[in-house]
Design an enzyme around this catalytic site. Structure first.
Site, PDB file in Angstrom:
ATOM      1  N   HIS A 120      22.949  33.698  63.259  1.00  0.00           N
ATOM      2  CA  HIS A 120      23.777  32.577  63.745  1.00  0.00           C
ATOM      3  C   HIS A 120      22.817  31.471  64.440  1.00  0.00           C
ATOM      4  CE1 HIS A 120      24.178  35.100  67.477  1.00  0.00           C
ATOM      5  NE2 HIS A 120      23.743  34.039  67.988  1.00  0.00           N
TER       6      HIS A 120
HETATM    7  P1  TYD Z   1      27.035  38.088  68.586  1.00  0.00           P
HETATM    8  O1  TYD Z   1      26.686  37.065  69.555  1.00  0.00           O
HETATM    9  O2  TYD Z   1      27.436  37.792  67.083  1.00  0.00           O
HETATM   10  O3  TYD Z   1      25.996  39.344  68.600  1.00  0.00           O
HETATM   11  P2  TYD Z   1      24.574  39.335  67.746  1.00  0.00           P
HETATM   12  O4  TYD Z   1      24.039  37.989  67.689  1.00  0.00           O
HETATM   13  O5  TYD Z   1      23.644  40.267  68.451  1.00  0.00           O
HETATM   14  O6  TYD Z   1      24.700  39.825  66.466  1.00  0.00           O
HETATM   15  O7  TYD Z   1      28.171  39.129  69.327  1.00  0.00           O
HETATM   16  C1  TYD Z   1      28.706  40.268  69.050  1.00  0.00           C
HETATM   17  C2  TYD Z   1      30.195  40.369  69.344  1.00  0.00           C
HETATM   18  O8  TYD Z   1      30.346  40.488  70.795  1.00  0.00           O
HETATM   19  C3  TYD Z   1      31.015  39.097  68.996  1.00  0.00           C
HETATM   20  O9  TYD Z   1      32.448  39.716  68.569  1.00  0.00           O
HETATM   21  C4  TYD Z   1      31.185  38.268  70.273  1.00  0.00           C
HETATM   22  C5  TYD Z   1      30.925  39.379  71.274  1.00  0.00           C
HETATM   23  N1  TYD Z   1      30.332  38.719  72.348  1.00  0.00           N
HETATM   24  C6  TYD Z   1      31.118  38.464  73.718  1.00  0.00           C
HETATM   25  O10 TYD Z   1      32.296  38.706  73.824  1.00  0.00           O
HETATM   26  N2  TYD Z   1      30.463  37.902  74.728  1.00  0.00           N
HETATM   27  C7  TYD Z   1      29.153  37.830  74.484  1.00  0.00           C
HETATM   28  O11 TYD Z   1      28.670  37.107  75.710  1.00  0.00           O
HETATM   29  C8  TYD Z   1      28.531  37.680  73.494  1.00  0.00           C
HETATM   30  C9  TYD Z   1      26.669  37.575  73.295  1.00  0.00           C
HETATM   31  C10 TYD Z   1      29.064  38.352  72.429  1.00  0.00           C
END
Ligand code: TYD
Length: 135
Positions: free
Chosen positions: A50
């Site tokens: 992302h």
């Molecule tokens: P995501 O940012 O997609 O993780 P990565 O990029 O490391 O794979 O986040 C994973 C999940 O966690 C998604 O459902 C959103 C949630 N999340 C929160 O609730 N709060 C946060 O501060 C972050 C970073 C993620």
């Protein structure tokens, strides 16, 4: 690479070990509003996929190592993080993927904004459409 750079923090070393202090805005290019950390990632997993419209981040691997692939429509680079006194600054409209997490690795993220799902661009084609206007 544009909007991405390694930041070297202080590494205070004595016979008791290492200490790295990080003070918001003094050691980071933004005010830190949120921190989170990623742990216990199964070997072979790639996460991320992302970009963010507004959010700036600094990624620091506190234990073990992890690779971060950063991309914009014109450039791509892979950084290996394996030193708790080094952070990777990732600015806006940069696509990122995190992979090769070693067992027991801990990835700390300092973020400039509170969590906001609307700030994410999770589709690579939509990302390219938006980012091509900037790059
Ligand atoms: P995501 O940012 O997609 O993780 P990565 O990029 O490391 O794979 O986040 C994973 C999940 O966690 C998604 O459902 C959103 C949630 N999340 C929160 O609730 N709060 C946060 O501060 C972050 C970073 C993620």
């Amino acid at each position: 690479m544009y909007n991405c750079a390694l930041i070297k923090f202080k590494d205070i070393t004595d016979k008791y070990g290492h200490l790295t202090p990080i003070e918001s805005k003094l050691d980071t290019p933004f005010e830190i509003k949120r921190i989170y950390y990623i742990t216990k990632v199964e070997q072979g997993t790639t996460r991320g996929f992302h970009s963010h419209r507004k959010l700036h981040q600094v990624l620091i691997c506190l234990n073990g190592s992890v690779k971060i692939r950063v991309k914009n429509p014109k450039e791509e680079e892979v950084f290996e993080l394996n030193d708790p006194s080094v952070g990777l600054y990732v600015g806006t409209l940069i696509w990122r993927e995190m992979f090769d997490f070693t067992e027991g690795s801990v990835l700390l993220v300092l973020a400039s904004e509170y969590y906001d799902e609307d700030d994410y661009i999770r589709n690579y084609d939509f990302y390219l459409d938006e980012a091509k206007k900037r790059f």
